[in-house]
Write a protein that holds these residues in place. Structure first.
Motif, PDB file in Angstrom:
ATOM      1  N   ARG A  58      -7.809   3.785  -0.573  1.00  0.00           N
ATOM      2  CA  ARG A  58      -6.467   3.216  -0.444  1.00  0.00           C
ATOM      3  C   ARG A  58      -5.871   3.060  -1.840  1.00  0.00           C
ATOM      4  O   ARG A  58      -6.577   2.874  -2.818  1.00  0.00           O
ATOM      5  CB  ARG A  58      -6.501   1.826   0.198  1.00  0.00           C
ATOM      6  CG  ARG A  58      -6.874   1.827   1.644  1.00  0.00           C
ATOM      7  CD  ARG A  58      -5.706   2.312   2.507  1.00  0.00           C
ATOM      8  NE  ARG A  58      -5.950   2.102   3.898  1.00  0.00           N
ATOM      9  CZ  ARG A  58      -6.498   2.991   4.710  1.00  0.00           C
ATOM     10  NH1 ARG A  58      -6.883   4.146   4.264  1.00  0.00           N
ATOM     11  NH2 ARG A  58      -6.671   2.714   5.981  1.00  0.00           N
ATOM     12  N   TRP A  70      -2.751   0.817  -3.790  1.00  0.00           N
ATOM     13  CA  TRP A  70      -1.775  -0.266  -3.720  1.00  0.00           C
ATOM     14  C   TRP A  70      -0.932  -0.234  -4.993  1.00  0.00           C
ATOM     15  O   TRP A  70      -1.423   0.097  -6.069  1.00  0.00           O
ATOM     16  CB  TRP A  70      -2.467  -1.618  -3.623  1.00  0.00           C
ATOM     17  CG  TRP A  70      -3.245  -1.810  -2.366  1.00  0.00           C
ATOM     18  CD1 TRP A  70      -2.790  -2.301  -1.178  1.00  0.00           C
ATOM     19  CD2 TRP A  70      -4.632  -1.522  -2.167  1.00  0.00           C
ATOM     20  NE1 TRP A  70      -3.807  -2.336  -0.259  1.00  0.00           N
ATOM     21  CE2 TRP A  70      -4.952  -1.863  -0.833  1.00  0.00           C
ATOM     22  CE3 TRP A  70      -5.643  -1.011  -2.980  1.00  0.00           C
ATOM     23  CZ2 TRP A  70      -6.217  -1.716  -0.310  1.00  0.00           C
ATOM     24  CZ3 TRP A  70      -6.906  -0.857  -2.455  1.00  0.00           C
ATOM     25  CH2 TRP A  70      -7.189  -1.200  -1.133  1.00  0.00           C
ATOM     26  N   ASP A  90       0.842  -1.189   0.000  1.00  0.00           N
ATOM     27  CA  ASP A  90       0.000   0.000   0.000  1.00  0.00           C
ATOM     28  C   ASP A  90       0.884   1.248   0.000  1.00  0.00           C
ATOM     29  O   ASP A  90       2.050   1.222   0.407  1.00  0.00           O
ATOM     30  CB  ASP A  90      -0.986   0.001   1.173  1.00  0.00           C
ATOM     31  CG  ASP A  90      -0.302   0.115   2.511  1.00  0.00           C
ATOM     32  OD1 ASP A  90      -0.133   1.256   2.983  1.00  0.00           O
ATOM     33  OD2 ASP A  90       0.074  -0.931   3.069  1.00  0.00           O
ATOM     34  N   VAL A 101     -10.958   0.613   1.736  1.00  0.00           N
ATOM     35  CA  VAL A 101     -11.001  -0.266   2.896  1.00  0.00           C
ATOM     36  C   VAL A 101     -12.026   0.378   3.800  1.00  0.00           C
ATOM     37  O   VAL A 101     -11.777   1.443   4.370  1.00  0.00           O
ATOM     38  CB  VAL A 101      -9.623  -0.397   3.581  1.00  0.00           C
ATOM     39  CG1 VAL A 101      -9.744  -1.199   4.864  1.00  0.00           C
ATOM     40  CG2 VAL A 101      -8.605  -1.020   2.641  1.00  0.00           C
ATOM     41  N   GLY A 102     -13.197  -0.241   3.873  1.00  0.00           N
ATOM     42  CA  GLY A 102     -14.321   0.422   4.521  1.00  0.00           C
ATOM     43  C   GLY A 102     -14.689   1.628   3.671  1.00  0.00           C
ATOM     44  O   GLY A 102     -14.914   1.506   2.476  1.00  0.00           O
TER      45      GLY A 102
END
Length: 106
Positions: free
Chosen positions: A70, A72, A30, A65-66
């Motif tokens: 994010r 990566w 990430d 994420v939620g």
């Protein structure tokens, strides 16, 4: 078919080389982990990743994420091949330099 090792101009800058070297040790990382481990600013890493993505060395994947966004990044197969060739070329340069040093007697 084996390629002759050669320097890759796309990763000659120390920051770019550090990023691809770091990513070579994992399947995916990430953004925050890469930033923190290499001690880069968000903007420096973002610019570096853009250049590496453009040259085909890395892929960038965005998601959540939620409810938090994010990012990566991962090294492409071509990026791994080009990094290996770059490192082999550096090793050859070092070996050639050592071989050119005359032996001295003490």
């Amino acid at each position: 078919m084996s390629r002759e090792p050669r320097l890759d101009p796309a990763v000659q800058h120390p920051t770019k080389l550090a990023v691809v070297a770091f990513l070579s040790g994992c399947a995916e990382a990430d953004f925050k982990t890469v930033r923190d481990r290499l001690e880069l600013t968000d903007s420096a890493l973002s610019r570096t990743l853009s250049g590496l993505e453009e040259s085909g060395h890395v892929t960038v994947r965005k998601g959540f994420v939620g409810k938090r966004p994010r990012t990566w990044v991962s090294l492409t197969g071509e990026g791994r091949t080009r990094l290996a060739s770059h490192l082999a070329a550096l090793q050859q340069i070092a070996a050639d330099a050592l071989a050119a040093v005359p032996e001295t007697t003490a």
